[in-house]
Design an enzyme around this catalytic site. Structure first.
Site, PDB file in Angstrom:
ATOM      1  N   LEU A 129       7.369  19.129  -0.838  1.00 34.84           N
ATOM      2  CA  LEU A 129       6.509  19.787  -1.713  1.00 34.84           C
ATOM      3  C   LEU A 129       5.863  20.959  -1.076  1.00 34.84           C
ATOM      4  CD1 LEU A 129       4.960  20.324  -4.405  1.00 34.84           C
ATOM      5  CD2 LEU A 129       3.506  18.677  -3.735  1.00 34.84           C
ATOM      6  N   SER A 130       6.104  22.198  -1.560  1.00 35.90           N
ATOM      7  CA  SER A 130       5.080  23.223  -1.113  1.00 35.90           C
ATOM      8  C   SER A 130       5.427  23.451   0.279  1.00 35.90           C
ATOM      9  CB  SER A 130       3.824  23.087  -1.501  1.00 35.90           C
ATOM     10  OG  SER A 130       3.071  24.186  -1.087  1.00 35.90           O
TER      11      SER A 130
END
Length: 308
Positions: A129-130
């Site tokens: 994520l991210s």
């Protein structure tokens, strides 16, 4: 007297030390289901900024899926001494080059997990994520021989930034390069590797103002170029009400796919519950939008054990 056999301890997230030279100074956590047979896959799942390994592993649904589908889960953890916000350093050349820094540390974690569990080295996958999504792009390019596929959630293309200042521009509004320019960055990172290349699944919220939604399109251009396939979808549909596009090669094999989560901000799509397609725990950057990205990735990667 009756001898009572000790109760087998249930599987849990545990830290693994001494997994290699660890040039990126990361920590390795691992979840191995009890009784895991040899020859099963490995999934590497990387948290976003301000998160940690255990929280992301549970929140995104990966721990329950590792138990349900019988695979080894590797959870790298960034430390604040390396990055004050505990972001993986996806924009630092010393951490993104094969054999160096954080990228090399994560590759060593994979090698340790394979050795410890007798996992299938041809079935290793990476997601995040991210900043973890951006590092997923890094690993797919720097170690395409190690990973069969990747899942980038709210992340960025490989090679978008080479400094922390440039990283913010890449995040928002994003950088617009040609497909060939993006593809060249992967080919440069991969060195002498000529293929095959990992498959890619890209997940992004259309209302993400931290990492702009435009990055999804740049990722598609990058990896369709690497695979030598058109950057227009072979097929489009909706899954759980969200637009889904698939990019196939001439044999019909899906190599790149995208999920556009309409109206979602910056975070990991989850769908808490006990039904087959559900997973995850709601929290910061773990957004209940009635679709669990981790579960769909297990489907894309065929992680479920075959019957019989």
């Amino acid at each position: 007297m009756l001898a009572v056999a000790p109760t087998a301890s249930a599987a849990e997230i545990r830290e693994v030390t001494g997994f290699g030279t660890n040039p990126g100074a990361l920590r390795m956590f691992e979840y191995v289901p009890d009784g895991l047979p040899q020859g099963r896959p490995v999934v590497v799942a990387m948290h976003g900024c301000t998160q940690n390994a255990a929280g992301y592993g549970a929140g995104a649904g990966w721990v329950e899926l590792a138990e349900r589908s019988a695979f080894t889960l590797v959870l790298p953890q960034q430390e604040s001494v390396n990055n004050i916000s505990r972001c993986f350093n996806w924009f630092q050349p010393g951490d993104t080059t094969r054999g160096q820094g954080e990228a090399a540390s994560i590759a060593q974690m994979v090698q340790r997990a394979i050795a410890d569990t007798g996992a299938d080295p041809s079935r290793v996958y990476v997601t995040g994520l991210s900043a973890g999504g951006a590092m997923t792009s890094v690993l797919l390019g720097a170690y395409p021989d190690m990973f069969a596929g990747g899942g980038v959630v709210a992340g960025l293309p490989l090679g978008c930034a080479a400094s922390s200042l440039e990283a913010f521009t890449c995040m928002n509004p994003g950088k617009n390069l040609t497909p060939a320019q993006w593809g060249d960055k992967v080919r440069a990172a991969a060195g002498s590797h000529q293929g095959p290349w990992p498959t890619l699944s890209v997940w992004h919220g259309t209302a993400d103002y931290t990492v702009a939604y435009a990055n999804q399109r740049e990722l598609v251009e990058q990896w369709t170029n690497v695979h030598g396939i058109p950057d227009t979808p072979s097929a489009t549909d909706t899954i759980a009400g969200y637009p889904h596009a698939v990019y196939r090669d001439s044999t019909g094999r899906p190599l790149v796919e995208t999920f556009s989560i309409t109206g979602m901000g910056h975070g990991q799509p989850i769908d808490p519950g006990t039904a087959d397609q559900q997973c995850g725990q709601a929290g910061a950057y773990q957004l209940d939008v009635n679709i669990c990205a981790a579960w769909h990735l297990t489907q894309s990667w065929s992680l479920q054990p075959t019957a019989g």
